[in-house]
Design a protein around this motif. Structure first.
Motif, PDB file in Angstrom:
ATOM      1  N   SER A 160       5.205   0.242  17.303  1.00 25.39           N
ATOM      2  CA  SER A 160       6.805   0.432  17.575  1.00 25.39           C
ATOM      3  C   SER A 160       6.969   0.110  19.147  1.00 25.39           C
ATOM      4  CB  SER A 160       7.103   2.217  17.487  1.00 25.39           C
ATOM      5  OG  SER A 160       6.153   2.791  18.177  1.00 25.39           O
ATOM      6  N   LEU A 161       8.356   0.095  19.266  1.00 26.68           N
ATOM      7  CA  LEU A 161       8.796  -0.267  20.806  1.00 26.68           C
ATOM      8  C   LEU A 161       9.796   0.728  21.168  1.00 26.68           C
ATOM      9  CD1 LEU A 161       8.042  -2.675  22.776  1.00 26.68           C
ATOM     10  CD2 LEU A 161      10.272  -3.809  22.000  1.00 26.68           C
ATOM     11  N   ASP A 162       9.524   1.441  22.127  1.00 27.17           N
ATOM     12  CA  ASP A 162      10.609   2.531  22.644  1.00 27.17           C
ATOM     13  C   ASP A 162      10.740   3.438  21.424  1.00 27.17           C
ATOM     14  OD1 ASP A 162      10.360   1.875  25.362  1.00 27.17           O
ATOM     15  OD2 ASP A 162      12.216   0.687  24.977  1.00 27.17           O
ATOM     16  N   GLY A 163       9.778   3.613  20.491  1.00 29.64           N
ATOM     17  CA  GLY A 163       9.999   4.561  19.439  1.00 29.64           C
ATOM     18  C   GLY A 163      10.481   3.977  18.163  1.00 29.64           C
ATOM     19  N   ALA A 164      11.061   2.709  18.186  1.00 29.45           N
ATOM     20  CA  ALA A 164      11.588   2.357  16.920  1.00 29.45           C
ATOM     21  C   ALA A 164      10.385   1.164  16.514  1.00 29.45           C
ATOM     22  CB  ALA A 164      12.775   1.359  17.326  1.00 29.45           C
ATOM     23  N   PRO A 165      10.546   1.168  15.043  1.00 28.38           N
ATOM     24  CA  PRO A 165       9.570   0.351  14.292  1.00 28.38           C
ATOM     25  C   PRO A 165       9.842  -1.360  14.739  1.00 28.38           C
ATOM     26  CG  PRO A 165      10.496   1.930  12.847  1.00 28.38           C
ATOM     27  CD  PRO A 165      11.353   1.992  13.992  1.00 28.38           C
ATOM     28  N   VAL A 166       8.777  -2.001  15.023  1.00 27.89           N
ATOM     29  CA  VAL A 166       8.948  -3.506  15.172  1.00 27.89           C
ATOM     30  C   VAL A 166       8.122  -4.234  14.212  1.00 27.89           C
ATOM     31  CG1 VAL A 166       9.844  -3.498  17.519  1.00 27.89           C
ATOM     32  CG2 VAL A 166       7.434  -3.439  16.941  1.00 27.89           C
ATOM     33  N   ALA A 167       6.876  -3.509  14.114  1.00 24.88           N
ATOM     34  CA  ALA A 167       6.040  -4.414  12.934  1.00 24.88           C
ATOM     35  C   ALA A 167       5.400  -3.145  12.060  1.00 24.88           C
ATOM     36  CB  ALA A 167       4.939  -5.101  13.417  1.00 24.88           C
ATOM     37  N   ALA A 168       5.006  -3.537  10.759  1.00 25.06           N
ATOM     38  CA  ALA A 168       4.305  -2.478   9.893  1.00 25.06           C
ATOM     39  C   ALA A 168       3.563  -3.112   9.051  1.00 25.06           C
ATOM     40  CB  ALA A 168       5.226  -1.481   9.212  1.00 25.06           C
ATOM     41  N   LEU A 169       2.598  -2.446   8.376  1.00 26.60           N
ATOM     42  CA  LEU A 169       1.213  -2.902   7.298  1.00 26.60           C
ATOM     43  C   LEU A 169       1.068  -1.716   6.601  1.00 26.60           C
ATOM     44  CD1 LEU A 169      -0.738  -4.701   6.614  1.00 26.60           C
ATOM     45  CD2 LEU A 169      -2.149  -3.850   8.069  1.00 26.60           C
ATOM     46  N   ILE A 170       1.374  -1.924   5.237  1.00 26.42           N
ATOM     47  CA  ILE A 170       1.053  -1.134   4.247  1.00 26.42           C
ATOM     48  C   ILE A 170      -0.396  -1.546   3.825  1.00 26.42           C
ATOM     49  CG2 ILE A 170       1.388  -0.369   1.920  1.00 26.42           C
ATOM     50  CD1 ILE A 170       4.308  -0.874   2.302  1.00 26.42           C
ATOM     51  N   SER A 171      -1.086  -0.327   3.826  1.00 25.93           N
ATOM     52  CA  SER A 171      -2.569  -0.743   3.512  1.00 25.93           C
ATOM     53  C   SER A 171      -3.356   0.480   2.528  1.00 25.93           C
ATOM     54  CB  SER A 171      -3.595  -0.736   4.911  1.00 25.93           C
ATOM     55  OG  SER A 171      -2.997  -1.783   5.606  1.00 25.93           O
ATOM     56  N   CYS A 172      -4.300   0.060   1.923  1.00 20.47           N
ATOM     57  CA  CYS A 172      -4.956   1.057   1.174  1.00 20.47           C
ATOM     58  C   CYS A 172      -6.250   1.306   2.048  1.00 20.47           C
ATOM     59  CB  CYS A 172      -5.330   0.698   0.068  1.00 20.47           C
ATOM     60  SG  CYS A 172      -6.021   1.719  -1.218  1.00 20.47           S
ATOM     61  N   ILE A 173      -6.678   2.546   2.061  1.00 21.74           N
ATOM     62  CA  ILE A 173      -7.754   2.903   2.986  1.00 21.74           C
ATOM     63  C   ILE A 173      -8.608   3.576   1.884  1.00 21.74           C
ATOM     64  CG2 ILE A 173      -8.843   4.167   5.019  1.00 21.74           C
ATOM     65  CD1 ILE A 173      -6.501   3.890   6.407  1.00 21.74           C
ATOM     66  N   ASP A 174     -10.202   3.125   1.686  1.00 20.33           N
ATOM     67  CA  ASP A 174     -11.099   3.873   0.998  1.00 20.33           C
ATOM     68  C   ASP A 174     -12.130   4.195   1.929  1.00 20.33           C
ATOM     69  OD1 ASP A 174     -12.701   1.618   0.978  1.00 20.33           O
ATOM     70  OD2 ASP A 174     -11.976   1.335  -1.164  1.00 20.33           O
ATOM     71  N   GLY A 175     -13.223   4.541   1.337  1.00 18.65           N
ATOM     72  CA  GLY A 175     -14.462   4.976   2.274  1.00 18.65           C
ATOM     73  C   GLY A 175     -15.181   4.007   2.922  1.00 18.65           C
ATOM     74  N   LYS A 176     -14.833   2.807   2.547  1.00 11.55           N
ATOM     75  CA  LYS A 176     -15.588   1.598   3.080  1.00 11.55           C
ATOM     76  C   LYS A 176     -14.660   0.628   3.923  1.00 11.55           C
ATOM     77  CE  LYS A 176     -18.912   1.719  -0.771  1.00 11.55           C
ATOM     78  NZ  LYS A 176     -19.476   0.423  -1.908  1.00 11.55           N
ATOM     79  N   ARG A 177     -13.430   0.537   3.420  1.00 14.25           N
ATOM     80  CA  ARG A 177     -12.685  -0.484   3.914  1.00 14.25           C
ATOM     81  C   ARG A 177     -11.161  -0.051   4.131  1.00 14.25           C
ATOM     82  NH1 ARG A 177     -13.631  -1.992  -1.256  1.00 14.25           N
ATOM     83  NH2 ARG A 177     -15.542  -3.200  -0.644  1.00 14.25           N
ATOM     84  N   VAL A 178     -10.373  -1.173   4.982  1.00 13.96           N
ATOM     85  CA  VAL A 178      -8.998  -1.150   5.154  1.00 13.96           C
ATOM     86  C   VAL A 178      -8.535  -2.522   4.561  1.00 13.96           C
ATOM     87  CG1 VAL A 178      -7.015  -0.976   6.485  1.00 13.96           C
ATOM     88  CG2 VAL A 178      -9.093   0.303   7.216  1.00 13.96           C
ATOM     89  N   GLU A 179      -7.708  -2.359   3.319  1.00 15.26           N
ATOM     90  CA  GLU A 179      -7.367  -3.375   2.694  1.00 15.26           C
ATOM     91  C   GLU A 179      -5.822  -3.607   2.946  1.00 15.26           C
ATOM     92  OE1 GLU A 179      -7.693  -5.796  -1.845  1.00 15.26           O
ATOM     93  OE2 GLU A 179      -8.660  -3.532  -1.367  1.00 15.26           O
ATOM     94  N   ALA A 180      -5.436  -4.690   3.563  1.00 15.15           N
ATOM     95  CA  ALA A 180      -4.064  -4.969   3.991  1.00 15.15           C
ATOM     96  C   ALA A 180      -3.157  -5.433   2.767  1.00 15.15           C
ATOM     97  CB  ALA A 180      -4.041  -6.200   5.096  1.00 15.15           C
ATOM     98  N   LEU A 181      -1.830  -4.945   2.540  1.00 18.99           N
ATOM     99  CA  LEU A 181      -1.291  -5.247   1.409  1.00 18.99           C
ATOM    100  C   LEU A 181      -0.006  -5.921   1.813  1.00 18.99           C
ATOM    101  CD1 LEU A 181      -1.747  -1.912  -0.558  1.00 18.99           C
ATOM    102  CD2 LEU A 181      -3.309  -4.139  -0.876  1.00 18.99           C
TER     103      LEU A 181
END
Length: 215
Positions: A160-181
C-alpha cells in the motif's frame, strides 16, 4: 486445493476424471503444471495427454537458500540496484506499507480490487477477452478465502501507499511453501513498478524469514 500427503493422488484422480467427463471440449490445454504434483503424475500416465513443452520456473527453496540476506546476495548487483531504485521512487510518492491479509472479509474485498485491476491490465495488452474473470471465478476466490483455513490457507500479500492498495498478490500458503497465484498493481504507479517491490522485497522476504519456499 489438495494438501500433500499419502492420499493426494487418490483425491486428485477422481477430480481429473470428472473434469474430463463433464467438460464438453475437444482439447484441454493445461499450462504451468508443476512436475512434482499429483496431477502431473496422472497426466504422464494418460496416453491421451501430450507434454508439449517443459520450462524451468524460478523457485526459492529453504534451507538451500541461506535466508533473506543470502538470497539477496545471490541476485545480481544490477537486480539489487534496480529493486532498490524502484522502491525509493515509490517511497517518494508516499508511505509504503506491507501486510499479509487473511481475514475473510478483507480478503473478499481485495479479491474484487485485484481482479478489477488485473482485467484492466490484460485488456490494455489485448489479452483475456471481454471477461477474463467471470462471476464464478470471483465467487470461488471469495469462498476459498473464507473456507480454506488452518494449515493451508489463501492470503493476499498487499503493498500500500499511504494506506491505499497499489499492488497485491493472491497466494496459497501451506506448511511448506507460498505459491503465488494472481498478482496485479495499480496502473497509475506503473512507472515505479510496485509489483516488483511487492515480489522482490516483501513477499519473498516474508516467506524466507518463516522458512517457507516461494514460487
Amino acid at each position: 486445493m489438495v494438501e500433500d500427503g499419502p492420499e493426494t493422488t487418490r483425491r486428485v484422480a477422481p477430480a481429473w476424471e470428472m473434469l474430463q467427463r463433464t467438460r464438453c471440449v475437444d482439447m484441454l490445454n493445461l499450462a504451468h503444471v508443476r512436475s512434482d504434483t499429483a496431477l502431473y503424475g496422472l497426466l504422464t500416465q494418460d496416453r491421451r495427454c501430450r507434454i508439449r513443452a517443459r520450462s524451468l520456473l524460478r523457485w526459492v527453496r529453504w534451507p538451500h537458500a541461506t535466508g533473506w540476506d543470502g538470497y539477496l546476495r545471490s541476485r545480481s548487483g544490477t537486480h539489487r540496484r534496480k529493486v532498490g531504485q524502484m522502491r525509493r521512487r515509490l517511497a517518494d510518492r508516499g508511505r509504503i506499507g506491507f501486510e499479509v491479509v487473511d481475514c475473510a472479509d478483507s480478503f473478499a474485498g481485495l479479491v474484487d480490487w485485484i481482479l478489477l485491476h488485473k482485467s484492466a491490465r490484460m485488456a490494455s495488452q489485448g489479452l483475456g477477452g471481454e471477461e477474463p474473470f467471470p462471476a464464478y471465478c470471483r465467487e470461488f476466490l471469495r469462498l476459498a478465502g473464507r473456507q480454506i483455513r488452518g494449515r493451508s490457507r489463501f492470503v493476499v500479500f498487499l503493498l500500500s501507499l499511504d494506506g491505499a492498495p497499489v499492488a497485491a498478490l493472491i497466494s496459497c500458503i501451506d506448511g511448506k511453501r507460498v505459491e503465488a497465484l494472481i498478482v496485479t498493481f495499480d496502473d497509475r504507479y506503473a512507472a515505479v513498478s510496485p509489483g516488483q517491490t511487492l515480489f522482490a522485497e516483501s513477499s519473498i522476504r516474508w516467506a524466507l524469514e518463516r522458512g517457507l519456499e516461494f514460487g
